[in-house]
Write a protein that holds these residues in place. Structure first.
Motif, PDB file in Angstrom:
ATOM      1  N   LYS A  35      32.998   5.280 -15.196  1.00 29.95           N
ATOM      2  CA  LYS A  35      33.918   5.987 -14.992  1.00 29.95           C
ATOM      3  C   LYS A  35      33.651   7.464 -15.048  1.00 29.95           C
ATOM      4  O   LYS A  35      32.583   7.904 -15.419  1.00 29.95           O
ATOM      5  CB  LYS A  35      35.118   6.120 -16.142  1.00 29.95           C
ATOM      6  CG  LYS A  35      35.651   4.413 -16.266  1.00 29.95           C
ATOM      7  CD  LYS A  35      37.231   4.600 -16.227  1.00 29.95           C
ATOM      8  CE  LYS A  35      37.831   3.225 -16.016  1.00 29.95           C
ATOM      9  NZ  LYS A  35      38.947   3.025 -16.457  1.00 29.95           N
ATOM     10  N   THR A 195      28.217   6.319 -16.920  1.00 30.65           N
ATOM     11  CA  THR A 195      28.971   7.079 -17.563  1.00 30.65           C
ATOM     12  C   THR A 195      28.678   8.638 -16.752  1.00 30.65           C
ATOM     13  O   THR A 195      27.761   9.016 -16.901  1.00 30.65           O
ATOM     14  CB  THR A 195      29.316   7.311 -19.071  1.00 30.65           C
ATOM     15  OG1 THR A 195      29.471   6.197 -19.767  1.00 30.65           O
ATOM     16  CG2 THR A 195      30.214   8.353 -19.485  1.00 30.65           C
ATOM     17  N   ASP A 210      38.612   9.988 -13.116  1.00 29.88           N
ATOM     18  CA  ASP A 210      39.302   9.349 -13.843  1.00 29.88           C
ATOM     19  C   ASP A 210      40.166  10.303 -14.837  1.00 29.88           C
ATOM     20  O   ASP A 210      41.275   9.671 -15.213  1.00 29.88           O
ATOM     21  CB  ASP A 210      38.462   8.113 -14.502  1.00 29.88           C
ATOM     22  CG  ASP A 210      37.952   7.321 -13.393  1.00 29.88           C
ATOM     23  OD1 ASP A 210      38.714   6.395 -12.860  1.00 29.88           O
ATOM     24  OD2 ASP A 210      36.768   7.314 -13.203  1.00 29.88           O
TER      25      ASP A 210
END
Ligand code: DGT
Ligand code: MG
Length: 242
Positions: A35, A195, A210
């Protein structure tokens, strides 16, 4: 296997050494592998300070910063640097060839890996344009390349290490909007399992994140997706309109 690179801030407060007031207060969030978490806020809000706490440039006054559930204060600095790649707001290139600069975090990277990273970072054309290629010399501080090229080489350097966590501190601001968009699209393909934490000035850079944290005066004042924040966050609306 479970993806690695979960970042968690638990009620983090931070003061610079010798300073009176905290520059970050009660910061809590989680950033998950696969994300993109974005951080936006006015100048001086504390964005750079916040991202400097994961690679432990400073330690927190209270609260905890965790990487995959382990407090970073309990990890070796070499373990953190092998798992977290930060592209600083003012990227630093040192005196040496482009190749030296790119291999900094991963000395055994192959030439193929270097070119792949350059392609993703939209810096391949820049390196190819001189016959010296990867052997082209960079002056100390990167003074013989433009700010946008410094940023792109610094992004390529981070990609070469294939970390679990990427931190991009305002890394796209020196790029024109079209290059910014191309670069982020290419990045998405290469960072699927990682990440990604992006500090940005332009809303267009982070609109598809996100989750977006809106930082103001050292505090998270709002959080949500772009569409949610457009509805709910006056601070975000101000940034959009500026
Ligand atoms: P930017 O990059 O201009 O958009 O601003 P931010 O959001 O990255 O802000 P940041 O984290 O650089 O600075 C937050 C506050 O902390 C600001 O009041 C300046 C202060 N500050 C930054 N770096 C240092 C430092 O090394 N020492 C001290 N004492 N204060 C600092
Ligand atoms: Mg900053």
């Amino acid at each position: 296997a479970e993806k690695k690179g979960r970042v968690e801030f638990r009620d983090v407060t931070f003061k610079y050494p010798g300073a009176e007031a905290p520059v970050l207060s009660n910061i809590s969030f989680t950033a998950e592998p696969g994300k993109t978490l974005a951080i936006i806020g006015s100048t001086g809000a504390g964005k750079t300070t916040l991202v400097s706490l994961l690679p432990r440039l400073y330690d927190v006054a209270s609260g905890e910063v965790l990487l995959d559930g382990v407090p970073v204060t309990e990890m070796d600095s070499s373990e953190i640097t092998s798992r977290v790649s930060a592209v600083p707001q003012k990227p630093y290139l040192f005196s040496g060839t482009i190749e030296h600069n790119l291999r900094f975090g991963k000395p055994d990277a192959t030439d193929e890996e270097l070119w792949e990273a350059l392609e993703t970072a939209q810096a391949k054309g820049f390196v190819e344009e001189k016959s010296s290629g990867l052997n082209r010399r960079i002056a100390q501080g990167g003074t013989n390349v433009s700010g946008g090229q410094r940023q792109r080489l610094s992004i390529a350097r981070a990609l070469v290490t294939k970390p679990n966590v990427y931190l991009f501190d305002d890394s796209f601001s020196a790029l024109d909007v079209a290059t910014d968009a191309r670069l982020r699209k290419a990045l998405k393909g290469k960072t699927k399992d990682a990440t990604v934490i992006i500090v940005a000035q332009r809303v267009s850079t982070i609109a598809d994140a996100d989750e977006i944290l809106v930082l103001d005066n050292g505090r998270i004042v709002d959080r949500g997706t772009h569409d949610e924040l457009l509805e709910t966050s006056p601070t975000y609306q101000e940034i959009v309109e500026s």
